[in-house]
Enzyme design. Structure first.
Site, PDB file in Angstrom:
ATOM      1  N   GLY A   1       4.198  -6.581  -5.925  1.00 42.07           N
ATOM      2  CA  GLY A   1       3.279  -7.133  -4.944  1.00 42.07           C
ATOM      3  C   GLY A   1       2.973  -6.194  -3.802  1.00 42.07           C
ATOM      4  O   GLY A   1       3.877  -5.709  -3.148  1.00 42.07           O
ATOM      5  N   SER A   2       1.697  -5.914  -3.528  1.00 38.02           N
ATOM      6  CA  SER A   2       1.388  -4.874  -2.559  1.00 38.02           C
ATOM      7  C   SER A   2      -0.114  -4.766  -2.328  1.00 38.02           C
ATOM      8  O   SER A   2      -0.883  -5.645  -2.701  1.00 38.02           O
ATOM      9  CB  SER A   2       1.936  -3.545  -3.073  1.00 38.02           C
ATOM     10  OG  SER A   2       1.671  -3.414  -4.458  1.00 38.02           O
ATOM     11  N   ARG A   3      -0.518  -3.623  -1.748  1.00 32.72           N
ATOM     12  CA  ARG A   3      -1.923  -3.413  -1.411  1.00 32.72           C
ATOM     13  C   ARG A   3      -2.242  -1.926  -1.462  1.00 32.72           C
ATOM     14  O   ARG A   3      -1.378  -1.080  -1.227  1.00 32.72           O
ATOM     15  CB  ARG A   3      -2.165  -3.979  -0.008  1.00 32.72           C
ATOM     16  CG  ARG A   3      -3.491  -3.630   0.626  1.00 32.72           C
ATOM     17  CD  ARG A   3      -3.598  -4.363   1.940  1.00 32.72           C
ATOM     18  NE  ARG A   3      -4.321  -3.623   2.952  1.00 32.72           N
ATOM     19  CZ  ARG A   3      -4.458  -4.015   4.206  1.00 32.72           C
ATOM     20  NH1 ARG A   3      -3.885  -5.136   4.600  1.00 32.72           N
ATOM     21  NH2 ARG A   3      -5.130  -3.288   5.066  1.00 32.72           N
TER      22      ARG A   3
END
EC number: 4.1.1.65
Length: 233
Positions: free
Chosen positions: A189-191
């Site tokens: 999970g990240s950007r």
């Protein structure tokens, strides 16, 4: 042999970064199945999810000069002007920033948005705030790249999120990378932010889903031609 080849080609590849996590999940599942069917099946589900998280499917990348492709699977969370991370030394004035948020069900292998030479890689430790928050770009753990391509420099920043605790880079300064080629991975999970010159023609909108290496984010060419080649990687 042809049957085995067909089966192998039909399976989605798993990135090697996931092997240790999958192995641990499988061992836990086997151990729990021997004492509890319920918890064992939960562990089996976790092992399957772990394998899916680290999947690394092939992508078909458009290669016309001037195109900027998505570096990540996910959803466009923000489009606007913002200062790039200071450690990159990319610009002292705001640039166009396109942010892509990846949830835990997306493919997390990241791909280069443009073809070019990797001029700089800058890692900065930090917090693990929700990656959808605007201040995550400033406060969270991140790893940034400057890619010098035919149309100038592009900044790409991997940002850790609430669950993500490890940013992995596959490339080094001085290397040449092609658009759509793998450059890194963020676990769980990240950007990813892309920084472009102000005035670059944006071809996506907030809320739109993206496919790494395939979705065209922007185009430097104001009057593009229709001739586009493609590469599978």
């Amino acid at each position: 042999m042809s049957v085995l080849t067909s089966i192998r080609k039909s399976l989605v590849p798993i990135h090697r970064e996931g092997y240790p996590f999958i192995a641990i999940a499988v061992v836990i599942a086997i151990g729990l199945l021997s004492v509890s069917t319920f918890f064992g099946m939960l562990a089996v589900g976790l092992a399957i999810w772990t394998a899916l998280f680290f999947r690394d499917p092939q992508r078909v990348t458009p290669l016309r000069e001037g195109l900027v492709v998505a570096p990540a699977d996910g959803r466009i969370s923000q489009i606007g002007l913002a200062l790039p991370p200071r450690e990159l030394g990319l610009s002292e004035v705001p640039l166009l920033r396109i942010s892509i948020f990846m949830n835990v069900f997306n493919v997390h292998v990241n791909r280069a948005p443009v073809t070019g030479r990797i001029e700089k890689i800058a890692y900065k430790p930090g917090l693990f705030l929700n990656a959808e928050l605007d201040k995550a770009s400033e406060d969270n753990e991140r790893n940034g790249l400057i890619i010098h391509g035919p149309n100038g420099v592009v900044g790409v920043v991997q940002i850790a999120g609430l669950i993500a605790r490890r940013i992995v880079s596959f490339v080094h300064e001085g290397e040449t990378i092609g658009a759509g080629e793998r450059f890194g991975l963020i676990r769980f999970g990240s950007r990813v932010d892309v920084y472009l010159p102000v005035g670059t023609r944006v071809l996506v909108s907030e809320g739109q889903l993206t496919v790494a290496g395939e979705t065209i984010l922007a185009d430097y060419d104001a009057a593009p031609t229709r001739d586009i080649a493609f590469r599978v990687s």
